[in-house]
Design an enzyme around this catalytic site. Structure first.
Site, PDB file in Angstrom:
ATOM      1  N   ARG A  68      12.275  -5.982  16.711  1.00 46.35           N
ATOM      2  CA  ARG A  68      13.122  -6.628  17.706  1.00 46.35           C
ATOM      3  C   ARG A  68      13.740  -5.589  18.630  1.00 46.35           C
ATOM      4  O   ARG A  68      13.836  -5.781  19.825  1.00 46.35           O
ATOM      5  CB  ARG A  68      14.210  -7.428  16.989  1.00 46.35           C
ATOM      6  CG  ARG A  68      15.153  -8.158  17.892  1.00 46.35           C
ATOM      7  CD  ARG A  68      16.104  -9.038  17.096  1.00 46.35           C
ATOM      8  NE  ARG A  68      15.414 -10.079  16.368  1.00 46.35           N
ATOM      9  CZ  ARG A  68      15.680 -10.435  15.105  1.00 46.35           C
ATOM     10  NH1 ARG A  68      16.624  -9.821  14.429  1.00 46.35           N
ATOM     11  NH2 ARG A  68      15.011 -11.383  14.527  1.00 46.35           N
ATOM     12  N   TYR A  69      14.185  -4.480  18.083  1.00 45.19           N
ATOM     13  CA  TYR A  69      14.783  -3.393  18.866  1.00 45.19           C
ATOM     14  C   TYR A  69      13.735  -2.285  18.989  1.00 45.19           C
ATOM     15  O   TYR A  69      13.049  -1.987  18.016  1.00 45.19           O
ATOM     16  CB  TYR A  69      16.008  -2.842  18.144  1.00 45.19           C
ATOM     17  CG  TYR A  69      17.042  -3.881  17.797  1.00 45.19           C
ATOM     18  CD1 TYR A  69      17.873  -4.419  18.784  1.00 45.19           C
ATOM     19  CD2 TYR A  69      17.193  -4.343  16.494  1.00 45.19           C
ATOM     20  CE1 TYR A  69      18.822  -5.369  18.461  1.00 45.19           C
ATOM     21  CE2 TYR A  69      18.149  -5.291  16.173  1.00 45.19           C
ATOM     22  CZ  TYR A  69      18.966  -5.809  17.154  1.00 45.19           C
ATOM     23  OH  TYR A  69      19.893  -6.739  16.840  1.00 45.19           O
ATOM     24  N   ARG A  72      13.562   0.678  16.105  1.00 44.28           N
ATOM     25  CA  ARG A  72      13.541   0.466  14.651  1.00 44.28           C
ATOM     26  C   ARG A  72      12.820  -0.827  14.285  1.00 44.28           C
ATOM     27  O   ARG A  72      12.855  -1.798  15.039  1.00 44.28           O
ATOM     28  CB  ARG A  72      14.953   0.465  14.068  1.00 44.28           C
ATOM     29  CG  ARG A  72      15.925  -0.528  14.711  1.00 44.28           C
ATOM     30  CD  ARG A  72      17.329   0.077  14.663  1.00 44.28           C
ATOM     31  NE  ARG A  72      18.398  -0.866  14.999  1.00 44.28           N
ATOM     32  CZ  ARG A  72      18.821  -1.088  16.247  1.00 44.28           C
ATOM     33  NH1 ARG A  72      18.223  -0.511  17.285  1.00 44.28           N
ATOM     34  NH2 ARG A  72      19.824  -1.912  16.466  1.00 44.28           N
ATOM     35  N   CYS A  81      12.905 -10.701  -5.411  1.00 48.17           N
ATOM     36  CA  CYS A  81      14.228 -10.094  -5.555  1.00 48.17           C
ATOM     37  C   CYS A  81      14.586 -10.092  -7.043  1.00 48.17           C
ATOM     38  O   CYS A  81      14.032 -10.872  -7.807  1.00 48.17           O
ATOM     39  CB  CYS A  81      15.277 -10.930  -4.813  1.00 48.17           C
ATOM     40  SG  CYS A  81      14.914 -11.155  -3.074  1.00 48.17           S
ATOM     41  N   CYS A  85      20.062 -15.207  -4.278  1.00 43.76           N
ATOM     42  CA  CYS A  85      21.389 -15.555  -3.791  1.00 43.76           C
ATOM     43  C   CYS A  85      21.323 -16.943  -3.152  1.00 43.76           C
ATOM     44  O   CYS A  85      20.403 -17.226  -2.383  1.00 43.76           O
ATOM     45  CB  CYS A  85      21.848 -14.535  -2.752  1.00 43.76           C
ATOM     46  SG  CYS A  85      21.554 -12.841  -3.294  1.00 43.76           S
ATOM     47  N   CYS A  88      21.077 -17.168   0.733  1.00 52.09           N
ATOM     48  CA  CYS A  88      20.109 -16.236   1.348  1.00 52.09           C
ATOM     49  C   CYS A  88      19.644 -16.699   2.730  1.00 52.09           C
ATOM     50  O   CYS A  88      19.283 -17.852   2.926  1.00 52.09           O
ATOM     51  CB  CYS A  88      18.895 -16.089   0.438  1.00 52.09           C
ATOM     52  SG  CYS A  88      17.618 -15.031   1.151  1.00 52.09           S
ATOM     53  N   ARG A  90      16.953 -15.706   4.128  1.00 55.08           N
ATOM     54  CA  ARG A  90      15.495 -15.900   4.101  1.00 55.08           C
ATOM     55  C   ARG A  90      15.147 -16.845   2.953  1.00 55.08           C
ATOM     56  O   ARG A  90      14.137 -16.697   2.286  1.00 55.08           O
ATOM     57  CB  ARG A  90      14.771 -14.550   3.937  1.00 55.08           C
ATOM     58  CG  ARG A  90      15.014 -13.601   5.093  1.00 55.08           C
ATOM     59  CD  ARG A  90      13.946 -12.513   5.200  1.00 55.08           C
ATOM     60  NE  ARG A  90      14.210 -11.684   6.367  1.00 55.08           N
ATOM     61  CZ  ARG A  90      14.645 -10.420   6.314  1.00 55.08           C
ATOM     62  NH1 ARG A  90      14.833  -9.825   5.153  1.00 55.08           N
ATOM     63  NH2 ARG A  90      14.869  -9.754   7.423  1.00 55.08           N
ATOM     64  N   ASP A 250      24.161 -16.608   8.249  1.00 57.16           N
ATOM     65  CA  ASP A 250      23.060 -17.208   9.012  1.00 57.16           C
ATOM     66  C   ASP A 250      22.836 -18.628   8.515  1.00 57.16           C
ATOM     67  O   ASP A 250      22.974 -18.906   7.325  1.00 57.16           O
ATOM     68  CB  ASP A 250      21.783 -16.380   8.811  1.00 57.16           C
ATOM     69  CG  ASP A 250      21.913 -14.982   9.401  1.00 57.16           C
ATOM     70  OD1 ASP A 250      22.462 -14.862  10.516  1.00 57.16           O
ATOM     71  OD2 ASP A 250      21.484 -14.018   8.739  1.00 57.16           O
ATOM     72  N   ASP A 287      24.145 -12.584  13.861  1.00 53.64           N
ATOM     73  CA  ASP A 287      22.746 -12.504  14.267  1.00 53.64           C
ATOM     74  C   ASP A 287      22.498 -13.790  15.052  1.00 53.64           C
ATOM     75  O   ASP A 287      22.555 -14.884  14.480  1.00 53.64           O
ATOM     76  CB  ASP A 287      21.840 -12.385  13.032  1.00 53.64           C
ATOM     77  CG  ASP A 287      20.611 -11.547  13.331  1.00 53.64           C
ATOM     78  OD1 ASP A 287      20.016 -11.758  14.402  1.00 53.64           O
ATOM     79  OD2 ASP A 287      20.260 -10.702  12.486  1.00 53.64           O
ATOM     80  N   LYS A 294      21.525  -8.872  16.917  1.00 56.33           N
ATOM     81  CA  LYS A 294      22.876  -8.882  16.352  1.00 56.33           C
ATOM     82  C   LYS A 294      23.903  -8.448  17.389  1.00 56.33           C
ATOM     83  O   LYS A 294      23.633  -7.553  18.183  1.00 56.33           O
ATOM     84  CB  LYS A 294      22.945  -7.900  15.184  1.00 56.33           C
ATOM     85  CG  LYS A 294      22.138  -8.324  13.973  1.00 56.33           C
ATOM     86  CD  LYS A 294      22.389  -7.364  12.815  1.00 56.33           C
ATOM     87  CE  LYS A 294      21.524  -7.663  11.619  1.00 56.33           C
ATOM     88  NZ  LYS A 294      20.077  -7.403  11.877  1.00 56.33           N
TER      89      LYS A 294
HETATM   90  C1  LIG Z   1      19.403  -6.347  11.524  1.00 49.62           C
HETATM   91  C2  LIG Z   1      18.156  -5.868  12.066  1.00 49.62           C
HETATM   92  C3  LIG Z   1      17.964  -4.501  12.299  1.00 49.62           C
HETATM   93  C4  LIG Z   1      19.005  -3.464  11.978  1.00 49.62           C
HETATM   94  O1  LIG Z   1      20.050  -3.505  12.893  1.00 49.62           O
HETATM   95  P1  LIG Z   1      21.124  -2.310  12.907  1.00 49.62           P
HETATM   96  O2  LIG Z   1      22.097  -2.736  13.953  1.00 49.62           O
HETATM   97  O3  LIG Z   1      20.373  -1.068  13.257  1.00 49.62           O
HETATM   98  O4  LIG Z   1      21.696  -2.226  11.530  1.00 49.62           O
HETATM   99  C5  LIG Z   1      16.772  -4.092  12.836  1.00 49.62           C
HETATM  100  N1  LIG Z   1      15.789  -4.977  13.141  1.00 49.62           N
HETATM  101  C6  LIG Z   1      15.967  -6.299  12.933  1.00 49.62           C
HETATM  102  C7  LIG Z   1      14.845  -7.211  13.312  1.00 49.62           C
HETATM  103  C8  LIG Z   1      17.138  -6.790  12.398  1.00 49.62           C
HETATM  104  O5  LIG Z   1      17.285  -8.098  12.178  1.00 49.62           O
HETATM  105  S1  SF4 Z   2      20.036 -12.348   0.101  1.00 51.50           S
HETATM  106 FE1  SF4 Z   2      17.957 -13.203  -0.152  1.00 51.50          FE
HETATM  107  S2  SF4 Z   2      16.577 -11.469   0.187  1.00 51.50           S
HETATM  108 FE2  SF4 Z   2      18.611 -10.621  -0.259  1.00 51.50          FE
HETATM  109  S3  SF4 Z   2      18.617 -10.326  -2.508  1.00 51.50           S
HETATM  110 FE3  SF4 Z   2      19.546 -12.309  -2.111  1.00 51.50          FE
HETATM  111  S4  SF4 Z   2      17.813 -13.718  -2.346  1.00 51.50           S
HETATM  112 FE4  SF4 Z   2      16.907 -11.680  -2.036  1.00 51.50          FE
END
Ligand SMILES: *Cc1c(COP(=O)(O)O)cnc(C)c1O
Ligand code: SF4
Length: 322
Positions: A68-69, A72, A81, A85, A88, A90, A250, A287, A294
C-alpha cells in the site's frame, strides 16, 4: 454451546498460557477472557462490517504481499495463529483451514520484493509469522537479507503475549541471523497479559538485539478506560517495550460488541497525555476502510486563530501561540 456455534464461522483457539492469564473465564468478567472466549454477539454482523475491512485484497499484487505504501510491504507468511482473537481484523482470513503460502507462491512473493527497489522494509505478518519453525524463519531472514534494498525486517506477532514459551532461543537466533535490523511488534491489549513468562520472553528478545515495540487494539470491555491503558503502557515500558500503536478497531464481521467510538478513544488519549510519560504513549490510529491506509487520530491541541494558534495544554487550558 456458543463456542461450537461461533466455531462454525470463525477460528476459535486458546491455550494454557492465555487461560492462566485469565482471572475469570467469562468474557463479561475478565479482560483476557473477553479477547479469546467466543461470545454470542459474534454471531450477528452489522451492515457496515466488511470481510476485508482494511482493503488488503485490493493492494495485493501477488499472493502473500500487501503493498500500500511505496517503501514497505506486508509479507503474509502463514494464516495460522497460536490463539484466535475474537476481534481479529482478518477474522475471515485466519485459521487452520485457510491457505498457507506454497513454495511457488513464496518465491513469487520474494521475487516481487526483489524487483521493487523502493521496498525498504518488509513486515512479516499473517496469521502469526512466529508459527513458522526456527528453520523456516532462518530461511525467510536469509532470503530477505540477500535483497540489498531491504534494510529493515519487522515482525508483527501475538506469540509473545499468547505463548511466550514458543519464543525459544533457537527462534530468536534465527530472527537475528541476518545483518538487517529486526523490529518485533508484539500484540498485547491488557496489563494482565504481561505475565512473568511474557516478561522473560521480552527480556530474551531484547538481549538478542531485537527492538521490541507493541501494538494494541482499543476494545470495549478490555482496555477502554484510562486505568487499563495506563497500566498496560507503563507495564510495557517497564519491560523495555515501546508502545507503538493503539488501533481503532477495524470493522470485521461479528465484532460490534468491541466497538469504542473515535470520540471516546481521543478522550482517553487526551487523559493519558501529561498523566503518563511520553514514552508510554502510542499513536492512536485508524485504518481507513477500503484500503486508504492508516491515519493518526491524535486529539487536536492546536487550532489556527488570527495570525497564530490557540493551543490547549494537557490540563485543558488554552494558550495563544503567535
Ligand atoms: C499497517 C500497514 C503497514 C505498516 O504501517 P506503519 O505506519 O509503517 O506501521 C504497512 N503496510 C500496510 C498494508 C499496512 O496495513
Ligand atoms: S488478531 Fe487475528 S491475526 Fe492477530 S493473532 Fe489474533 S487472530 Fe491472529
Amino acid at each position: 454451546m456458543i463456542e461450537d456455534r461461533v466455531a462454525q464461522h470463525y477460528a476459535v483457539g486458546m491455550n494454557d498460557h492465555v487461560r492462566g492469564a485469565m482471572r475469570f473465564h467469562s468474557p463479561d468478567d475478565d479482560p483476557v477472557a473477553r479477547q479469546y472466549v467466543p461470545d454470542e454477539a459474534e454471531l450477528s454482523s452489522l451492515e457496515d462490517e466488511l470481510v476485508d475491512p482494511i482493503g488488503d485484497h485490493d493492494y495485493s499484487p501477488v499472493k502473500g504481499i500487501v503493498h500500500r505504501y511505496p517503501d514497505r510491504v506486508l509479507y503474509k507468511v502463514t494464516s495460522v495463529c497460536p490463539v484466535y482473537c475474537r476481534y481479529c481484523f482478518r477474522k475471515t482470513m485466519v485459521g487452520p483451514g485457510q491457505d498457507v503460502l506454497r513454495k511457488a507462491e513464496r518465491s513469487a512473493a520474494l521475487d516481487y520484493i526483489r524487483k521493487d527497489a523502493n521496498i525498504w522494509e518488509v513486515i512479516m505478518t499473517g496469521g502469526d509469522p512466529l508459527m513458522l519453525s526456527p528453520k523456516r524463519l532462518q530461511q525467510e531472514i536469509a532470503d530477505l537479507n540477500a535483497i540489498d534494498h531491504v534494510n529493515v525486517v519487522r515482525i508483527h506477532t501475538r506469540m509473545v503475549a499468547a505463548d511466550p514459551e514458543r519464543i525459544t532461543d533457537e527462534m530468536l537466533q534465527a530472527l537475528s541471523s541476518g545483518d538487517k535490523m529486526v523490529y518485533l511488534v508484539m500484540h498485547v491489549n491488557h496489563a494482565q497479559e504481561i505475565t512473568p513468562r511474557v516478561q522473560d520472553a521480552i527480556s530474551r528478545i531484547r538481549r538478542q538485539g531485537i527492538v521490541a515495540l507493541s501494538q494494541s487494539v482499543l476494545l470495549r470491555g478490555v482496555n477502554d478506560d484510562e486505568d487499563a491503558l495506563e497500566s498496560l503502557f507503563r507495564g510495557l515500558v517497564q519491560c523495555g517495550v515501546k508502545p507503538y500503536m493503539l488501533h481503532h478497531l477495524d470493522r470485521a464481521p461479528g465484532t460490534q460488541h468491541f466497538r469504542v467510538s473515535i470520540a471516546r478513544g481521543q478522550e482517553l488519549m487526551r487523559a493519558l497525555r501529561g498523566r503518563v510519560s511520553g514514552l508510554c504513549l502510542p499513536e492512536y490510529m485508524l485504518d481507513i476502510p477500503g484500503g486508504f491506509g492508516k491515519v493518526p487520530l491524535t486529539p487536536q491541541y492546536c487550532h489556527e486563530h488570527g495570525a497564530g494558534y490557540d493551543v490547549t495544554d494537557y490540563k485543558g487550558e488554552m494558550h495563544y501561540y503567535e
